[in-house]
Write an enzyme that holds these catalytic residues in place. Sequence first.
Site, mmCIF file in Angstrom:
data_model
loop_
_atom_site.group_PDB
_atom_site.id
_atom_site.type_symbol
_atom_site.label_atom_id
_atom_site.label_comp_id
_atom_site.label_asym_id
_atom_site.label_seq_id
_atom_site.Cartn_x
_atom_site.Cartn_y
_atom_site.Cartn_z
ATOM 1 N N CYS A 120 -3.539 -3.005 5.114
ATOM 2 C CA CYS A 120 -4.177 -1.536 4.699
ATOM 3 C C CYS A 120 -5.499 -1.853 3.757
ATOM 4 O O CYS A 120 -6.611 -1.120 3.500
ATOM 5 C CB CYS A 120 -2.760 -0.614 5.141
ATOM 6 S SG CYS A 120 -3.736 1.084 4.623
ATOM 7 N N ASP A 121 -4.657 -1.552 2.009
ATOM 8 C CA ASP A 121 -5.507 -1.897 1.043
ATOM 9 C C ASP A 121 -6.236 -2.578 1.062
ATOM 10 O O ASP A 121 -8.025 -2.389 1.023
ATOM 11 C CB ASP A 121 -4.507 -1.793 0.275
ATOM 12 C CG ASP A 121 -3.794 -0.989 -0.497
ATOM 13 O OD1 ASP A 121 -2.231 -0.490 -0.683
ATOM 14 O OD2 ASP A 121 -4.361 0.395 0.042
ATOM 15 N N VAL A 122 -6.073 -4.299 1.351
ATOM 16 C CA VAL A 122 -7.330 -4.837 1.488
ATOM 17 C C VAL A 122 -8.526 -4.469 2.078
ATOM 18 O O VAL A 122 -9.916 -5.428 2.554
ATOM 19 C CB VAL A 122 -7.248 -6.539 1.881
ATOM 20 C CG1 VAL A 122 -6.067 -6.677 1.431
ATOM 21 C CG2 VAL A 122 -6.626 -6.908 3.244
#
Lengths: 479, 106
Positions: free
Chosen positions: A407-409
């Site tokens: 998600c965050d990457v």
Amino acid sequence: MPHRLIELAIVGVLLLGIVLFRGPRPARLGNLLAAMALLCGVGLILARQSLSPAGLILVTAGLGAAAGWVLALRVTMIRIPAMVALQNGMGGMASFLVASVELTRCAVGASGPGVRGAALLGMVTGAVTLTGSLLAGGRLANMLSQRPVYLPRHNLILAGLATAALLLSGGAMAAGDPTSLRTLAAGVVLAAGGLGVALAMRVGGADMPVLISFLNAGTGLAAAFCGLAIGSWLLVACGAMVGVSGTILTQIMCRAMNRRLTGVLAGSGLTPAGPSEAPESATPSRPSETVPVQAEAAAPGTALPAEVADPYERAVGILRQARSVIIVPGYGMALAGAQEETVQLAEQLAGAGRSVVFAIHPVAGRMPGHMHVLLAEAEVDYGMIREMNDVNPLFAETDAVLVVGACDVVNPAAIQREGTPISGMPILRAHEARAVVVCNLDTRPGYSGVENPLYRQPQTVMLTGDARETLARLRAALA
Amino acid sequence: MADFLLTAAVLAASAGLGFAVIRRIPPMLHTPLMSMTNAVSGVVVLGALLLFAVRTDRLEQVAGGIALAAAAFNVVGGFAITHRMLSFFRKPSERAGEEHSECRTG
């Protein structure tokens, strides 16, 4: 002094071993060389000294070695970070114990302040890394909560413990008789141990790659200080190299998260919101989740094209027509146990003549390089793996991106919005691709708690649920 | 004192050399690097052994024994894990070759 020359020669062999870590195959030889170097170090001691009691030595060393061997053969790659943290802690413990004994022997002989000071530093760093590593290992093994813990006036507590360690060390430097020296030494170790806990407790599950690299450097430093205390060039050289290695990795991790080390240790205030908080048993599928995929797949606010209702059909269509595919694996993939499915899907796609690569973000996973070994364990062709900086320019020209448990990457908010916990963090530019298929557990934000605009793009298809099942369905449809 | 300074110099030199070499290691090998250097930090096992080069009292024996066990765990486990991890990195041609030879012997 031939003994010194032999020590230097052994260090040379170790250095050669490290140099060989330029590819997986030479690295195997490099690892063996490093092991040999340490073995020679042991041999050097056995040849020059007579040690007793022999029984105690053989039993304790043998037990430790056997335990290490057995665990090493059985650990799975998803548990590697916890295992490394545990071993790190053991190294720290050995260091502070050795330094403590050497320190207490200082009172008997007449050794200079340098030796005492080095021993005390070895004790402090060893104890800090012991407790810090155990705490980190507990988090990594999912035995402790992923949430950082903040004490009231945490910084004051840290300062207090550090001061206590400093004052007690000062006392130990000046102490004259063995008894007071031992008492003070015990106090130093306790204060340092507390310091380790206080330092590590504010680092949550998301920041583990930084903490574990930092602790890795710490044990190296502890070993180096021990070496200074006993005058061993081998200890000093090995410890220094390990300390440097840990420092380099810590720096790489911090840069990849666009955070400073002090910020990470002070705690980011991030509470994990996503699947990463679930224990490894995120694998059991929840049937109710896979059925209403159609309703869930449209993240709030997306207008699905009127003619395409079923996201699976859309995803299959995207992948079937794509000539170039980039796969972005995240830690969620490992939590779902979906590594093998992902690798096999990659091979399936590549076998049909498409160009397929894996894009790995530096902080994907729980330790530096974690994602690589997770994929390797699943028998990936490591020639398909690309690092972030090499693959980022390719996204704009890519037909399809497959995100698995990440998600965050791939969160564009990192580069589009200011003031979020991930602002400024380099990301994989999946949002630039022509189409994106996301296989995540749900549409909730990742560790940062920042919503992911990638989910709402018109060219994105969300397939929520157990990634293993999602991928199996895709593979069957694409066969 | 001179020996102490010399040892400190070896520390600094090793740090420098280590830096030059390690910064070149590709990210793909960062996990094996960490577990290998982890094992190397167990070099303190030599220090633990040296504790027993002189007469030890009971307390020292306990401390030394624990240190030996912990360091041995660190060293052996670390190198073993690294070796195993690195053996996972195969290209398809290598895997196919293995399966072929397995067929022959099996």
